[in-house]
Write an enzyme that holds these catalytic residues in place. Sequence first.
Site, PDB file in Angstrom:
ATOM      1  CE  LYS A 172      -3.756   2.567   0.432  1.00  0.00           C
ATOM      2  NZ  LYS A 172      -3.389   3.850   0.959  1.00  0.00           N
ATOM      3  CD  GLU A 179      -2.719   8.157  -4.415  1.00  0.00           C
ATOM      4  OE1 GLU A 179      -3.016   9.154  -3.737  1.00  0.00           O
ATOM      5  OE2 GLU A 179      -3.036   6.992  -4.093  1.00  0.00           O
TER       6      GLU A 179
END
Length: 445
Positions: A172, A179
Amino acid sequence: AVMGRNLALNIESRGYTVSIFNRSREKTEEVIAENPGKKLVPYYTVKEFVESLETPRRILLMVKAGAGTDAAIDSLKPYLDKGDIIIDGGNTFFQDTIRRNRELSAEGFNFIGTGVSGGEEGALKGPSIMPGGQKEAYELVAPILTKIAAVAEDGEPCVTYIGADGAGHYVKMVHNGIEYGDMQLIAEAYSLLKGGLNLSNEELAQTFTEWNNGELSSYLIDITKDIFTKKDEDGNYLVDVILDEAANKGTGKWTSQSALDLGEPLSLITESVFARYISSLKDQRVAASKVLSGPQAQPAGNKAEFIEKVRRALYLGKIVSYAQGFSQLRAASEEYNWDLNYGEIAKIFRAGCIIRAQFLQKITDAYAENPQIANLLLAPYFKQIADDYQQALRDVVAYAVQNGIPVPTFAAAVAYYDSYRAAVLPANLIQAQRDYFGAHTYKRI
């Protein structure tokens, strides 16, 4: 609180009765009042909450990462039985997850550190889920996680067992780093199209709409086209009245810090973190703009040609960013003995999460063809794109440098690509210098 509420509603919508607890009685009552008729059962003490659950208990924690997570775990422990499962769905630093997994395992409890991506809407409708911890404990919660996860176009749920202890939260973290890179690359493309072609917001929206119908098809490109047409209550384009300071929550920084610990050249993502930092120096930048000179920006030439060059540069930059991110996952997998499945990881990013994109299937395909590939740039599809698109990336970076337009991630993509394909680098001189002043020795060819 919103993520926790939405995940509870998501679970309830799949046919489960969900016990809920919040330290704030008011917040618990608010959730119940806003969702009449739902199978949500409120509890106002930790003891009653824990005792309401079937064993082995499956408790999902959605609290602010850090000391709050430890406090929540400590409040639960007196009422737990051996074999109960705590799932931490927060944005937790993976080393904390490794520690908690070790401590709770020693006490007979199971702990699953779980990355959850997709924001508030994803939590409600279906996020991408990255669980790490004891495999046997995962098997007990897998039916629930599979039902609440996002579903890719081929019908596959966007959840898979990642690996032991902190593996889920590590993946993550790297997702969040990617991102950051994606967002900065898009921002630089926007800057180039505005600075080089003086495109209007309507033209930018049209350009991004076209891009979203091709190789760049992704959630971030999709929302960006919408952003360009959004107006405020005064009729001004919203993007033009937003202050140019990008905040961050620290997860990008963690990714870069881990890269340094592992000796991984995560240059593009790290530049995207630094770009946010320099954006926050607004007062200094405004002052410096009046003192420091630069070139007068010249038009970028043929409109259609330059737009296509920027599109190609953006796609190749994105590929370099993912190549770096997945290379770091490989290094972490070896360091922490996680045995990560990179193709499966790319698969669960295909829906529900912020970086969801059409080209993730290409990553899955590359690892299916060669699970041991050292770097995604070496996979046939990505090598071909690099062959075809590198000139556009070079031209765009050269134009930006000549015209004083900052493109830190585009420039990092070129530098990494050329360094990675260089059979010989000037590091021999650095090693000679190290030996000269510090007797560090060197290896001969």
